[in-house]
Design an enzyme around this catalytic site. Structure first.
Site, PDB file in Angstrom:
ATOM      1  N   SER A  90       0.851  -1.180   0.000  1.00  0.00           N
ATOM      2  CA  SER A  90       0.000   0.000   0.000  1.00  0.00           C
ATOM      3  C   SER A  90       0.892   1.236   0.000  1.00  0.00           C
ATOM      4  CB  SER A  90      -0.905  -0.011   1.241  1.00  0.00           C
ATOM      5  OG  SER A  90      -1.795   1.085   1.251  1.00  0.00           O
ATOM      6  N   LEU A  91       0.293   2.386  -0.223  1.00  0.00           N
ATOM      7  CA  LEU A  91       1.052   3.629  -0.112  1.00  0.00           C
ATOM      8  C   LEU A  91       1.500   3.839   1.335  1.00  0.00           C
ATOM      9  CD1 LEU A  91       1.969   6.267  -1.578  1.00  0.00           C
ATOM     10  CD2 LEU A  91      -0.247   7.246  -0.929  1.00  0.00           C
ATOM     11  N   TYR A  92       0.590   3.560   2.272  1.00  0.00           N
ATOM     12  CA  TYR A  92       0.888   3.742   3.698  1.00  0.00           C
ATOM     13  C   TYR A  92      -0.174   3.025   4.520  1.00  0.00           C
ATOM     14  CZ  TYR A  92      -2.973   7.107   3.730  1.00  0.00           C
ATOM     15  OH  TYR A  92      -4.211   7.704   3.636  1.00  0.00           O
ATOM     16  N   GLY A  94      -2.618   3.881   7.857  1.00  0.00           N
ATOM     17  CA  GLY A  94      -3.057   4.987   8.697  1.00  0.00           C
ATOM     18  C   GLY A  94      -2.805   4.732  10.176  1.00  0.00           C
ATOM     19  N   HIS A 178       3.011   2.620  -5.380  1.00  0.00           N
ATOM     20  CA  HIS A 178       1.568   2.744  -5.509  1.00  0.00           C
ATOM     21  C   HIS A 178       0.789   1.434  -5.629  1.00  0.00           C
ATOM     22  CE1 HIS A 178      -2.028   5.109  -7.123  1.00  0.00           C
ATOM     23  NE2 HIS A 178      -1.685   5.725  -6.019  1.00  0.00           N
ATOM     24  N   LYS A 180      -1.411  -1.747  -4.874  1.00  0.00           N
ATOM     25  CA  LYS A 180      -2.309  -2.084  -3.755  1.00  0.00           C
ATOM     26  C   LYS A 180      -2.631  -3.570  -3.849  1.00  0.00           C
ATOM     27  CE  LYS A 180      -2.113   2.325  -3.522  1.00  0.00           C
ATOM     28  NZ  LYS A 180      -3.150   3.234  -3.949  1.00  0.00           N
ATOM     29  N   ASP A 185      -1.500 -16.112   2.300  1.00  0.00           N
ATOM     30  CA  ASP A 185      -1.270 -17.452   1.761  1.00  0.00           C
ATOM     31  C   ASP A 185      -1.509 -17.441   0.251  1.00  0.00           C
ATOM     32  OD1 ASP A 185      -0.569 -18.338   4.289  1.00  0.00           O
ATOM     33  OD2 ASP A 185      -2.621 -18.903   4.798  1.00  0.00           O
TER      34      ASP A 185
END
Length: 527
Positions: A90-92, A94, A178, A180, A185
């Site tokens: 992911s980008l980050y 939260g 970028h 996602k 598994d």
């Protein structure tokens, strides 16, 4: 510097993954005929398979999630069920997503063989302050230093004196990590959504789930492992219990000069994956023993990497090919055309500023193309303070310029037309209290049919995605009537919140100030 033993372990893991590719290549691939696929996309699929890895599967393993909350519940369920590997890109993450982090803690506690791999963007994850992603993950790293692996990618576009001068909030403008990808598994959710509360509640995106698909999961895991060779490792600081260190894994390569290393790693990975593809396509005219694309093999998935900063441009080649092949299916244009009955393309982006080659492909095609963009209120930067507050204005400007080009080419599809027409129609998405982040393409062989193909993943289809960010997207084609119906429900569900494009109105909401025009002239390619 860096820990030599850990570095050697990381590289040995990647060498092991690479060594498995020839073994996989030696396995007998499935020869799959494209005869059952709609004629509109057959030739495109055969040509795409010449360049991209191809995975076949049953449509029963593919689910389409429609709401952020369902995405979140599915993600938590996958984490809790993971036994061997959990890999999240992911980008980050939260700082408020305590439940997500707690689920990872619990999975590690309950499964001693589980390893967790997190791939994130360095600049976004190390913003100053106690709530940065790096600090949120620090206790997890301290608790399980040998089983939690965090990789932080830093775009090499920002370097030299500029890297020292650009404030932390703006350094993402030079490119980010970028993709996602959310894997546990052998199952996956592929999305455009980040791991943040808004993406779990009221920020609309797309979410495709693949259950028990070991080959596709291995591909995604291998892609992330390849990227880890040119990313930092996030580690607990040996000298402080409340701090972290960033460890660069390659003493021979400067972290701001990774272009050649990254290109070689991704090119080699993709080439090996293509050679080892479990599905080989051929056209109906070719005489070979094959399986029909039905039942067990009624879905084909092609991964597509775009990393313009490393001169990897698979998405550009893919979309250029798609629009050329779709247009080639159209009969010669009649002097007085009757009702349009050719392919219809739906395209959407939460940040609609189509990359110029894509603009030209859309406008020059002989197709009906409906485009759905975010309204200013549905833009994630709406009402932000400072520079970012001008971003919705900037996208209004991009939309105006695009529609001017459409009209100049005589390709406008009037909003009030009840008929499907060859040309381009732009609408905007708005839902009270929500923002819009969905992106992708759906292709219907005719306006009255269901989609036979979709592009999904991380790309926003704009100049930033093409040239600055590192993206991983996927083309999915299917012969399954049930899955095609679910794809139709997905795009129709998004368009249920569409309204007439109002970008040329004189309202305060659509005002584009002179300062915004100047800003777009300077940094337009970063938006």
């Amino acid at each position: 510097m860096f820990n030599t033993a850990r570095n050697a372990l990381l590289h040995s893991r990647f060498r092991v993954c690479s060594a498995l590719v020839p073994i996989a290549a030696a396995q007998r691939p499935r020869n799959i005929s494209t005869a059952p696929f709609d004629p509109t996309i057959r030739q495109f699929l055969v040509k795409l398979a010449e360049h991209q890895p191809c995975f076949s599967m049953s449509s029963s393993s593919v689910s389409i999630l429609h709401e952020p909350r369902l995405f979140y519940q599915t993600l938590l369920s996958m984490i809790r069920k993971a036994r061997h590997r959990l890999f999240l890109s992911s980008l980050y993450i939260g700082s408020e997503d305590i439940e997500l982090i707690d689920a990872i803690y619990t999975a590690l506690r309950d499964n001693p063989t589980l390893h967790v791999y997190l791939h994130l963007d360095l600049n976004r994850s190390t913003r100053p302050g106690p709530d940065s992603t790096a600090r949120v993950l620090l206790p997890l790293l301290q608790k399980h230093p040998d089983r939690v692996h965090v990789y932080l990618f830093r775009s090499p576009k920002l370097k030299g004196i500029l890297a020292r001068l650009v404030p932390p909030r703006f350094n993402e403008g030079w490119g980010t990590w970028h993709p996602k990808i959310y894997g546990a598994d052998d199952s996956l959710v592929i999305s455009g959504a980040n791991l943040n509360t808004s993406y779990f509640t009221n920020r609309q995106d797309r979410y495709l789930q693949f259950t028990d698909q070991s080959r596709l999961a291995d591909y995604c895991f291998g892609f992330l492992q390849a990227a880890s060779t040119f990313s930092y490792n996030l580690l607990p600081s040996p000298g402080s219990s409340d701090d972290y260190v960033l460890q660069w894994p390659d003493a021979m390569t400067h972290p701001h000069r990774i272009e050649a290393k990254a290109r070689q790693a991704l090119d080699t990975f993709q080439r090996n994956q293509r050679l080892a593809s479990p599905a080989h396509l051929h056209s109906p005219a070719e005489k070979t023993v094959s399986y029909d694309a039905g039942g067990e093999h009624d879905v084909l998935v092609f991964p597509v990497i775009q990393a313009g900063q490393f001169d990897i441009r698979e998405e550009e080649r893919c979309l250029g090919l798609l629009f050329r092949e779709l247009s080639a299916q159209q009969p010669p244009q009649l002097p007085h055309p009757t009702q349009y009955d050719g392919p219809m393309v739906d395209l959407t982006s939460g940040y609609f500023a189509l990359y110029r080659p894509y603009q030209q492909a859309v406008i020059n095609s002989r197709l009906a193309c409906r485009i759905l963009a975010a309204s200013p209120k549905a833009n994630g930067f709406y009402a932000s303070k400072g520079f970012s507050g001008r971003i919705p204005e900037a996208y209004t400007l991009f939309e105006r310029r695009f529609m001017a080009a459409v009209r100049a080419a005589g390709k406008g599809w009037p909003q009030d037309s009840s008929d499907v027409l060859e040309g381009v129609q732009l609408s905007e998405w708005e839902r009270k209290g929500w923002t819009y982040h969905a992106k992708g393409i759906w292709v219907r062989p005719t306006p009255s049919s269901t989609p036979a193909l979709t592009l999904f993943g991380s790309t926003n289809l704009n100049s930033r995605s093409a040239n600055l960010d590192t993206e991983l997207s996927f083309v999915l084609a299917t012969t399954s009537p049930a899955l095609r119906q679910r794809l139709a429900e997905e795009v129709d569900g998004l368009r249920a919140h569409a309204r007439t494009w109002r970008g040329e109105s004189n309202s305060e909401e659509r005002r584009v100030r002179l300062g915004t025009r100047l800003l777009v002239g300077v940094v337009g390619g970063m938006l």
